[in-house]
Design an enzyme around this catalytic site. Structure first.
Site, PDB file in Angstrom:
ATOM      1  N   GLU A 109     -39.509  -8.653  40.764  1.00 15.06           N
ATOM      2  CA  GLU A 109     -40.099  -8.398  41.537  1.00 15.06           C
ATOM      3  C   GLU A 109     -39.436  -9.350  42.987  1.00 15.06           C
ATOM      4  O   GLU A 109     -38.902 -10.354  43.041  1.00 15.06           O
ATOM      5  CB  GLU A 109     -41.739  -9.181  41.882  1.00 15.06           C
ATOM      6  CG  GLU A 109     -42.638  -9.116  43.292  1.00 15.06           C
ATOM      7  CD  GLU A 109     -42.596  -8.032  44.044  1.00 15.06           C
ATOM      8  OE1 GLU A 109     -42.060  -8.033  45.239  1.00 15.06           O
ATOM      9  OE2 GLU A 109     -42.855  -7.224  43.323  1.00 15.06           O
ATOM     10  N   GLN A 110     -39.256  -8.514  44.401  1.00  8.19           N
ATOM     11  CA  GLN A 110     -38.725  -9.323  45.345  1.00  8.19           C
ATOM     12  C   GLN A 110     -39.177 -10.515  45.939  1.00  8.19           C
ATOM     13  O   GLN A 110     -38.533 -11.565  46.470  1.00  8.19           O
ATOM     14  CB  GLN A 110     -38.356  -8.179  46.384  1.00  8.19           C
ATOM     15  CG  GLN A 110     -37.575  -8.704  47.791  1.00  8.19           C
ATOM     16  CD  GLN A 110     -37.548  -7.446  48.626  1.00  8.19           C
ATOM     17  OE1 GLN A 110     -37.709  -6.410  48.517  1.00  8.19           O
ATOM     18  NE2 GLN A 110     -36.443  -7.915  49.845  1.00  8.19           N
TER      19      GLN A 110
ATOM     20  N   SER B  26     -49.899  -3.613  46.173  1.00  7.01           N
ATOM     21  CA  SER B  26     -51.059  -3.442  47.146  1.00  7.01           C
ATOM     22  C   SER B  26     -52.423  -4.071  46.807  1.00  7.01           C
ATOM     23  O   SER B  26     -53.327  -3.964  47.747  1.00  7.01           O
ATOM     24  CB  SER B  26     -51.087  -1.861  47.286  1.00  7.01           C
ATOM     25  OG  SER B  26     -49.934  -1.223  47.836  1.00  7.01           O
TER      26      SER B  26
ATOM     27  N   GLU C  81     -61.114   2.028  45.729  1.00  4.79           N
ATOM     28  CA  GLU C  81     -62.360   2.607  45.463  1.00  4.79           C
ATOM     29  C   GLU C  81     -62.172   2.772  43.742  1.00  4.79           C
ATOM     30  O   GLU C  81     -61.041   3.228  43.473  1.00  4.79           O
ATOM     31  CB  GLU C  81     -62.860   3.661  46.105  1.00  4.79           C
ATOM     32  CG  GLU C  81     -63.373   3.145  47.283  1.00  4.79           C
ATOM     33  CD  GLU C  81     -63.755   4.361  48.332  1.00  4.79           C
ATOM     34  OE1 GLU C  81     -63.030   5.313  48.286  1.00  4.79           O
ATOM     35  OE2 GLU C  81     -64.557   3.927  49.227  1.00  4.79           O
TER      36      GLU C  81
ATOM     37  N   TYR D 141     -58.545  15.775  44.964  1.00  5.05           N
ATOM     38  CA  TYR D 141     -59.543  14.786  45.185  1.00  5.05           C
ATOM     39  C   TYR D 141     -60.905  15.549  44.870  1.00  5.05           C
ATOM     40  O   TYR D 141     -62.040  15.090  44.159  1.00  5.05           O
ATOM     41  CB  TYR D 141     -59.789  14.344  46.388  1.00  5.05           C
ATOM     42  CG  TYR D 141     -59.082  12.991  46.604  1.00  5.05           C
ATOM     43  CD1 TYR D 141     -59.784  11.618  46.660  1.00  5.05           C
ATOM     44  CD2 TYR D 141     -57.853  12.869  46.721  1.00  5.05           C
ATOM     45  CE1 TYR D 141     -59.141  10.474  46.691  1.00  5.05           C
ATOM     46  CE2 TYR D 141     -57.000  11.425  46.743  1.00  5.05           C
ATOM     47  CZ  TYR D 141     -57.481  10.180  46.544  1.00  5.05           C
ATOM     48  OH  TYR D 141     -57.001   9.062  46.747  1.00  5.05           O
TER      49      TYR D 141
ATOM     50  N   SER E 254     -43.699   2.425  48.110  1.00  4.37           N
ATOM     51  CA  SER E 254     -44.955   1.636  48.080  1.00  4.37           C
ATOM     52  C   SER E 254     -45.538   1.772  49.311  1.00  4.37           C
ATOM     53  O   SER E 254     -45.147   2.028  50.402  1.00  4.37           O
ATOM     54  CB  SER E 254     -44.413   0.047  47.985  1.00  4.37           C
ATOM     55  OG  SER E 254     -45.387  -0.686  48.414  1.00  4.37           O
TER      56      SER E 254
ATOM     57  N   THR F   8     -55.315   5.553  44.191  1.00  6.06           N
ATOM     58  CA  THR F   8     -56.112   4.919  43.213  1.00  6.06           C
ATOM     59  C   THR F   8     -55.357   4.014  42.494  1.00  6.06           C
ATOM     60  O   THR F   8     -54.260   4.628  42.177  1.00  6.06           O
ATOM     61  CB  THR F   8     -56.974   6.187  42.725  1.00  6.06           C
ATOM     62  OG1 THR F   8     -55.884   6.568  41.659  1.00  6.06           O
ATOM     63  CG2 THR F   8     -57.615   7.162  43.349  1.00  6.06           C
TER      64      THR F   8
ATOM     65  N   SER G  10     -51.859   4.855  39.120  1.00  2.98           N
ATOM     66  CA  SER G  10     -50.498   3.836  38.833  1.00  2.98           C
ATOM     67  C   SER G  10     -50.887   3.547  37.214  1.00  2.98           C
ATOM     68  O   SER G  10     -49.873   3.343  36.635  1.00  2.98           O
ATOM     69  CB  SER G  10     -50.798   2.705  39.653  1.00  2.98           C
ATOM     70  OG  SER G  10     -50.398   2.957  40.802  1.00  2.98           O
TER      71      SER G  10
END
Length: 564
Positions: free
Chosen positions: A51-52, A59, A77, A195, A286, A497, A501
């Site tokens: 991780e930078q 997020s 959500e 959706y 991202s 969502t 991921s």
């Protein structure tokens, strides 16, 4: 004996010597590490999360303190059919109760405190607006039917405003939809279709946010923190200050093998050798890359850099090596169509805002969800989350969150672009629309800070795209590379969502390790006739369905003829 999948896959030969390098510290990489340990039996000490920054969670963040103010870029959500999400947090221990998992405490919270909005829309400076129905005509409902019957290939890069009549975009349905999911009119109608099909079981309660679930605290404290604590106990390496700048790739025919990782470690170059037995999983793109923060007296300045943008720059380098790695420019090429602004407000000893919102909405903090301002030029919505919203938040401190979809529009009270406003001005505009304009001076006396956050790519995943623009989770011919997160292709599921991921992580681990275990299918709402009929009745304003027509006949004459 019939076929079945293993609940706990067998330990693979050689797994103890294989390594995994997970690029990016968001929920995709954290989930992949958890599945590698539980299902792949990989020792945690063999897993490196590169991780930078110094902060993990991607997020799903949350930071700050009572003195300087709190900040959360947003919240995702969650609903009951996030199957992969539930699977993950069903084995992550709770931080507060050793006998519970995170899923246990999450379930108990939502049984005790279910969200049900009693004031979904406001207008005219704090006047509740009618939100009793979706406000769809029969013609609008049939347009939605047409969308569900169309194929993604046929729709291609068609936008929402190209597909729907202008009147559709003025309905309550669209106010509910865009403020829940952050769609802009120029975004992909294919994503609206996904959706619609994925969450069809929620349409009947959409005007009151029924079925939407929440966490005890912000999602970093409630979800990311316990997941990280478990991974740390398992020995996973959290390699902070590691910016991955490139991946060395060997292509032999259709076969693709990552052979090395180029990294800047706190500014110094380093090469990490990778064997074909090792695994490399990359979060490509991202939503919150290059986010900037302001404060009470300063706006959040938009970062327009096209050369230094972290994982986007890495993805661009990878895409140049093979067409199987997608086309990042489709998503990150026009930040004026993917940006918006959120702001987090911290109040100390507040006796005005939160009591007023309780009276206006009838919903205690955490119980009502998002409230959308219909006549806001910025298309603002606010959320009063359950308090405390942060683990370290004192009892006399309250946190409110809001966002606007149109950051380039001039305000209705503050005659400036939203993107040019300080935290103070954002709060004043919000107070105006809440009906608190006369009490702004008093409110500011108890305002610790208002932290604006400008996010150039926050809705980049909704940009119009075609097949191949997002790479497959495991690209064709890949031996040891997978993509994770919102910009990898996960069939049938919905971007923006947490589930998307986590599902991509499960897919990557199971496929690269060739586990005898299937990824949990996406919940099939669209195939349940009961759900379909309920959704149709809701879209038609709960009018009785014609008894002399079946659902198929109702749609066939008006919709199928337009598609064939």
């Amino acid at each position: 004996m019939g076929t079945y999948q293993r609940i706990h896959p067998q330990v693979q030969e050689g797994i103890a010597s294989r390594k995994a390098y997970l690029v990016g510290g968001g929920i995709g990489s954290l989930s992949a590490a958890a599945f590698l340990i539980r299902d792949g039996h990989m020792p945690g000490r063999n897993i490196h999360i590169l991780e930078q920054s110094s902060i993990y969670g991607g997020s799903m963040d949350g930071a700050g303190n009572a003195k300087d103010g709190y900040s959360a870029r947003g919240g995702r959500e969650i609903e009951e059919h996030f199957e992969c999400f539930m699977e993950l947090f069903g084995f992550i221990p709770s931080l507060t109760n050793p006998d519970w998992t995170v899923l246990d405490e999450f379930r108990e919270l939502n049984l005790a405190e279910p969200i049900e909005s009693h004031c979904r829309l406001v207008e005219k400076q704090g006047t509740p607006a009618d939100f009793s129905s979706l406000g769809l005509s029969t013609a609008h409902a049939l347009q939605l039917g047409k969308l569900t019957l169309a194929t993604e290939e046929r729709l291609g890069t068609v936008t929402i405003e190209q597909f729907f009549d202008p009147s559709f975009l003025e309905t309550n349905f669209w106010y509910f939809w865009r403020s829940m999911f952050a769609f802009e009119n120029w975004h992909s109608v294919v994503e609206v279709k996904r959706y619609m099909e994925r969450f069809m079981h929620l349409i009947s309660g959409m005007n009151q946010l029924k079925g939407i679930l929440h966490t005890e605290y912000n999602q970093f404290d409630s979800l990311i923190l316990p997941l990280m604590k478990w991974l740390e106990r398992e020995g996973v390496h959290f390699d902070k200050g590691h910016e991955v700048t490139d991946l060395e790739l060997s292509i032999n025919g259709d076969e693709k093998v990552i052979t090395a990782i180029q990294v800047q470690v706190n500014g110094s170059p380093k090469t990490i050798p990778v064997t074909r037995a090792d695994l490399v999983m990359v979060t490509n793109g991202s939503m919150t890359e290059n986010s900037t923060l302001g404060d009470l007296d300063h706006p959040a300045v938009l970062n327009r850099s096209v050369t230094e943008r972290g994982c986007w720059s890495l993805w661009e380098k990878l895409a140049a090596k093979s067409p199987d790695f997608g086309r990042p420019e489709v998503f990150c090429g026009d930040i004026d169509k993917s940006k918006w602004l959120s702001f987090t407000m911290t109040f100390t000893d507040d006796e005005i805002v939160f009591p007023y919102l309780l009276e206006l909405t009838g919903d205690a903090p955490g119980m009502g969800g998002v409230v959308t301002i219909k006549d806001s030029s910025w298309m603002m919505s606010w959320t009063a989350p359950k308090q405390p919203h942060f683990i370290n938040q004192p009892d006399n401190v309250k946190v409110l969150w809001a966002y606007g979809l149109f950051p380039d529009a001039e305000g209705d009270y503050i005659k400036k672009k939203m993107s040019d406003c300080t935290g103070r001005e954002l709060l004043e505009e919000l107070c105006y629309h809440m009906g608190l304009v006369d009490r702004i001076p008093e409110i500011l006396e108890h305002t610790t800070n208002v932290i604006p956050c400008m996010m150039p790519y926050i809705t980049a995943q909704f940009m119009p795209r075609a097949l191949g623009d997002r790479p497959q989770v495991v690209p064709q011919g890949s031996v040891n590379l997978a993509f994770l997160g919102q910009f990898a292709e996960v069939p049938d599921d919905c971007v923006f969502t947490v589930e998307y991921s986590v599902r991509s992580a499960m897919m990557a681990v199971y496929e690269l390790l060739k586990l005898e275990k299937e990824v949990i299918p996406v919940h099939p709402s669209k195939y349940d006739v009961r759900v379909l009929l309920t959704a149709l009745r809701t879209c038609l304003g709960n009018k009785p369905l014609p008894l002399d027509k079946t659902l198929g006949e109702l749609l066939a004459g008006t919709v199928l003829s337009k598609l064939i």
